[in-house]
Design an enzyme around this catalytic site. Structure first.
Site, mmCIF file in Angstrom:
data_model
loop_
_atom_site.group_PDB
_atom_site.id
_atom_site.type_symbol
_atom_site.label_atom_id
_atom_site.label_comp_id
_atom_site.label_asym_id
_atom_site.label_seq_id
_atom_site.Cartn_x
_atom_site.Cartn_y
_atom_site.Cartn_z
ATOM 1 N N THR A 103 0.804 -1.068 0.091
ATOM 2 C CA THR A 103 -0.052 0.011 -0.084
ATOM 3 C C THR A 103 1.030 1.171 0.036
ATOM 4 O O THR A 103 1.673 1.395 0.930
ATOM 5 C CB THR A 103 -0.884 0.090 1.363
ATOM 6 O OG1 THR A 103 -1.771 -1.249 1.154
ATOM 7 C CG2 THR A 103 -2.032 1.162 1.330
ATOM 8 N N PHE A 163 -6.204 -6.601 -1.034
ATOM 9 C CA PHE A 163 -7.393 -6.222 -0.100
ATOM 10 C C PHE A 163 -7.505 -7.412 0.745
ATOM 11 O O PHE A 163 -8.541 -7.649 1.302
ATOM 12 C CB PHE A 163 -8.632 -6.176 -0.964
ATOM 13 C CG PHE A 163 -8.633 -5.042 -1.903
ATOM 14 C CD1 PHE A 163 -8.848 -3.681 -1.443
ATOM 15 C CD2 PHE A 163 -8.469 -5.195 -3.292
ATOM 16 C CE1 PHE A 163 -8.768 -2.772 -2.176
ATOM 17 C CE2 PHE A 163 -8.130 -4.056 -4.355
ATOM 18 C CZ PHE A 163 -8.410 -2.792 -3.581
ATOM 19 N N LEU A 164 -6.344 -8.385 0.859
ATOM 20 C CA LEU A 164 -6.782 -9.602 1.564
ATOM 21 C C LEU A 164 -6.658 -9.182 3.177
ATOM 22 O O LEU A 164 -6.092 -8.304 3.570
ATOM 23 C CB LEU A 164 -5.466 -10.729 1.610
ATOM 24 C CG LEU A 164 -4.123 -10.200 1.722
ATOM 25 C CD1 LEU A 164 -3.460 -10.400 3.138
ATOM 26 C CD2 LEU A 164 -3.240 -11.104 0.756
ATOM 27 N N LYS A 218 -7.023 1.624 -2.969
ATOM 28 C CA LYS A 218 -6.749 0.937 -1.793
ATOM 29 C C LYS A 218 -6.770 1.611 -0.434
ATOM 30 O O LYS A 218 -7.598 1.212 0.708
ATOM 31 C CB LYS A 218 -5.315 0.443 -1.850
ATOM 32 C CG LYS A 218 -4.771 -0.208 -0.549
ATOM 33 C CD LYS A 218 -5.228 -1.462 -0.259
ATOM 34 C CE LYS A 218 -5.287 -1.793 1.193
ATOM 35 N NZ LYS A 218 -4.293 -3.139 1.366
ATOM 36 N N LYS A 236 -19.875 -4.422 13.205
ATOM 37 C CA LYS A 236 -19.787 -4.938 14.486
ATOM 38 C C LYS A 236 -18.965 -4.125 15.365
ATOM 39 O O LYS A 236 -17.801 -3.754 15.319
ATOM 40 C CB LYS A 236 -18.791 -6.426 14.252
ATOM 41 C CG LYS A 236 -19.848 -7.437 14.213
ATOM 42 C CD LYS A 236 -19.409 -8.763 14.260
ATOM 43 C CE LYS A 236 -17.974 -8.928 14.407
ATOM 44 N NZ LYS A 236 -17.241 -10.078 13.746
ATOM 45 N N CYS A 280 -3.013 -2.776 8.899
ATOM 46 C CA CYS A 280 -3.476 -2.042 7.840
ATOM 47 C C CYS A 280 -4.380 -0.869 8.292
ATOM 48 O O CYS A 280 -3.939 0.415 7.925
ATOM 49 C CB CYS A 280 -4.431 -2.842 6.824
ATOM 50 S SG CYS A 280 -3.290 -3.784 6.094
ATOM 51 N N LYS A 326 -7.385 -9.325 16.172
ATOM 52 C CA LYS A 326 -8.536 -10.130 16.028
ATOM 53 C C LYS A 326 -8.541 -11.555 15.809
ATOM 54 O O LYS A 326 -7.481 -11.926 15.976
ATOM 55 C CB LYS A 326 -9.260 -9.515 14.519
ATOM 56 C CG LYS A 326 -8.228 -9.978 13.291
ATOM 57 C CD LYS A 326 -8.842 -9.661 11.951
ATOM 58 C CE LYS A 326 -8.248 -10.480 10.994
ATOM 59 N NZ LYS A 326 -8.843 -10.247 9.556
HETATM 60 C C1 UDX Z 1 -8.073 -5.060 6.429
HETATM 61 C C2 UDX Z 1 -8.690 -5.054 5.223
HETATM 62 O O1 UDX Z 1 -9.947 -5.792 5.494
HETATM 63 C C3 UDX Z 1 -8.014 -5.776 4.331
HETATM 64 O O2 UDX Z 1 -8.863 -5.513 2.836
HETATM 65 C C4 UDX Z 1 -6.695 -5.001 3.987
HETATM 66 O O3 UDX Z 1 -6.080 -5.525 2.802
HETATM 67 C C5 UDX Z 1 -5.781 -5.148 5.114
HETATM 68 O O4 UDX Z 1 -6.663 -4.370 6.114
HETATM 69 P P1 UDX Z 1 -7.097 -6.744 8.270
HETATM 70 O O5 UDX Z 1 -6.541 -5.744 9.098
HETATM 71 O O6 UDX Z 1 -6.511 -8.256 8.248
HETATM 72 O O7 UDX Z 1 -7.737 -6.615 6.752
HETATM 73 O O8 UDX Z 1 -8.515 -7.105 9.468
HETATM 74 P P2 UDX Z 1 -9.986 -6.703 9.312
HETATM 75 O O9 UDX Z 1 -10.792 -8.043 9.020
HETATM 76 O O10 UDX Z 1 -10.438 -5.945 8.046
HETATM 77 O O11 UDX Z 1 -10.153 -6.282 10.491
HETATM 78 C C6 UDX Z 1 -9.427 -5.005 11.079
HETATM 79 C C7 UDX Z 1 -9.972 -4.522 12.518
HETATM 80 O O12 UDX Z 1 -11.221 -4.342 12.539
HETATM 81 C C8 UDX Z 1 -9.742 -5.669 13.363
HETATM 82 O O13 UDX Z 1 -9.241 -5.239 14.674
HETATM 83 C C9 UDX Z 1 -11.600 -6.045 13.584
HETATM 84 O O14 UDX Z 1 -11.729 -6.394 14.997
HETATM 85 C C10 UDX Z 1 -12.022 -4.809 13.677
HETATM 86 N N1 UDX Z 1 -13.405 -4.707 13.113
HETATM 87 C C11 UDX Z 1 -13.655 -5.507 11.827
HETATM 88 C C12 UDX Z 1 -14.401 -4.404 13.805
HETATM 89 O O15 UDX Z 1 -14.096 -3.809 14.973
HETATM 90 N N2 UDX Z 1 -15.797 -4.321 13.534
HETATM 91 C C13 UDX Z 1 -16.098 -4.862 12.323
HETATM 92 O O16 UDX Z 1 -17.333 -4.789 12.061
HETATM 93 C C14 UDX Z 1 -15.087 -5.480 11.409
#
Ligand code: UDX
Length: 448
Positions: free
Chosen positions: A121, A150-151, A202, A249, A258, A319
């Site tokens: 990124t 975007f993973l 992105k 959530k 990220c 997470k």
């Molecule tokens: C994120 C993006 O989703 C992904 O597309 C990008 O490439 C990298 O950043 P990631 O950091 O792996 O991915 O996790 P993600 O599942 O998006 O969750 C990020 C944070 O948001 C976590 O701390 C999670 O607990 C929090 N979260 C997510 C919430 O608090 N509520 C939600 O509804 C969703």
């Protein structure tokens, strides 16, 4: 296609393994000999479900190899992917030193036409800057491509093999066509655009998802004051297809490698062109504060005094299904508790070693399982929604603890879990579940 991926972090390693899965010849390059030795011995430096098996299959099929020899890998590949880290500088801007270094090394190794894609990124304009760097060091032909990734951690393989869309930013039709062809087995939904727009897609995507999270967290905070249930509210909102149900959530806020980094970088990118991104600044501020609701709730329960208490923490990762603790809300929460004389008993199914490398100090006891952490605790805080926590028998939990006080930072438990227990229970934005403190359900005042 012969592909070289430079950088074996989350993005590079998962991408390399998945391209090999599609039948391409992939070489993954990293500067760290220890990491390459581990990968060549069948190990995986990160925890990601399914990655080890897929990497092994790629190696066994002769499609995937790991090396520190960037020069040789570049010579053998037509398509080069830069996937090195772009960590935050103290200003919040992305540190481009590693990717610039990698681009210069690629330039020095080029011996013919290459397609050079950036999956890291990077701020808008970086691909152009890297192209200039390469041009100044090599007279070989090449095309630059922005190929944002975007993973998500924890579902990285699934996200890579079954993406919602592939974004390809390119000036050259030849390169764009080649990359469309390369990704066609993954999805028909391909967005071919200019390089700057691809770079911005992105950041804008991550910033928007972070905004959804901070928005629902603020709604949750208001729900607590007006007696509404945020999970019902999120469901009701999400049924509107214009809004969508994902990333609504409520909890203790986002962490990870990220969202915190990319939101700061986008604020900085905007600032560099004299634009104050006020909305995103608030998103970051709300997120930073949301984690401290855990502390506020503990203080309310204990009449402001936390010193001398024994407080259990379930979950350290940012997470579930990852051992990543970067920017995990648990870091600030545990730091605060330990600073204020609390004895913290902490447990996470896999993230404790990484957490300890960032925060390991007097006042924290590391526990090998959920029950040991909870034993004799004055209160328990659930900070990561690992599956094993949701299925823990709350009657047993109550017997283990000194006092039945449960702060659920991720809304894991439902009313039926709590039935028959005496837990004083607080979650996020669900005041009607505040069992044991029902008298604290808000009484609404109407002002004319
Ligand atoms: C994120 C993006 O989703 C992904 O597309 C990008 O490439 C990298 O950043 P990631 O950091 O792996 O991915 O996790 P993600 O599942 O998006 O969750 C990020 C944070 O948001 C976590 O701390 C999670 O607990 C929090 N979260 C997510 C919430 O608090 N509520 C939600 O509804 C969703």
């Amino acid at each position: 296609m012969n592909i070289t991926v430079i950088g074996t972090g989350y993005v590079g390693l998962v991408s390399g393994v998945c391209y090999a899965r599609l039948g391409h010849q992939v070489i993954c390059v990293d500067k760290e000999p220890g990491k390459i030795a581990l990968l060549n011995a069948g190990g995986i430096p990160i925890y990601e479900p399914g990655l080890k098996e897929l990497a092994e299959a790629g190696r066994e099929a002769g499609k995937l190899s790991f090396t520190t020899n960037l020069q040789d890998a570049v010579k053998r590949s037509e398509f080069i992917i830069l996937a090195v880290g772009t960590p935050s500088l103290p200003s919040g801007a992305a540190n481009l030193a590693y990717i610039e270094q990698a681009a210069m090394e690629v330039a020095a190794a080029m011996d013919g036409y290459k397609m050079i894609a950036v999956k890291s990124t990077v701020p808008v304009g970086t691909n152009e800057r890297l192209a200039e760097l390469i041009r100044s060091r090599s007279d070989q032909p090449f095309d630059s491509i922005s190929l944002p990734e975007f993973l998500r951690e924890g579902s990285a393989i699934q996200d890579t093999l079954y993406p919602d869309r592939i974004v390809i930013g390119a000036d050259s039709k030849h390169a764009a066509d080649k990359l469309v062809e390369l990704h066609r087995p993954l999805t028909e939904h391909m967005i071919v655009t200019d390089i700057r727009s691809a770079e911005m897609i992105k950041y804008a995507s991550n910033a928007f998802l972070a905004t959804k999270i901070s928005f629902i967290n603020e709604i949750a905070n208001i729900c607590e004051k007006v007696g509404a249930d945020v999970t019902e509210v999120a469901y009701g909102m999400g049924c509107d297809s214009r809004i969508g149900s994902s990333f609504l959530k409520a909890g203790i806020g986002y962490g990870g490698s990220c969202f915190p980094k990319d939101t700061s970088a986008l604020i900085q990118i905007a600032g560099n062109v004299d634009y104050e991104f006020k909305l995103l600044r608030s998103v970051v501020e709300v997120n930073q504060d949301q984690r401290f609701n855990i502390i506020r709730k503990l203080k309310m329960i204990f009449g402001g005094e936390l010193a001398g208490k024994r407080i259990a923490v379930w979950g350290l990762a940012f997470k579930p299904n990852t051992d990543d603790v970067r920017d995990s809300p648990a870091l600030d929460i545990i730091q605060y508790l330990a600073d204020n004389g609390v004895q913290v008993t902490a447990y996470d199914p896999i993230a404790a070693p990484n957490f300890k490398s960032l925060l390991n100090r007097e006042g924290i006891v590391w526990c090998g399982d959920a029950a040991s952490a909870a034993k004799d605790a004055d209160a328990l805080c659930l900070l990561t929604e690992w599956e094993e926590f949701g299925s823990f028998d709350l009657a047993l939990l109550q017997r283990l603890m000194k006092r039945p006080i449960l702060i659920d930072g991720r809304n894991v438990f439902k009313e039926e879990h709590l039935l028959g227990t005496d837990f004083v229970y607080y979650s996020v934005g669900r005041p009607s579940l505040n069992q044991g403190v029902k008298e604290q359900m808000p009484v609404l005042q109407f002002h004319s």
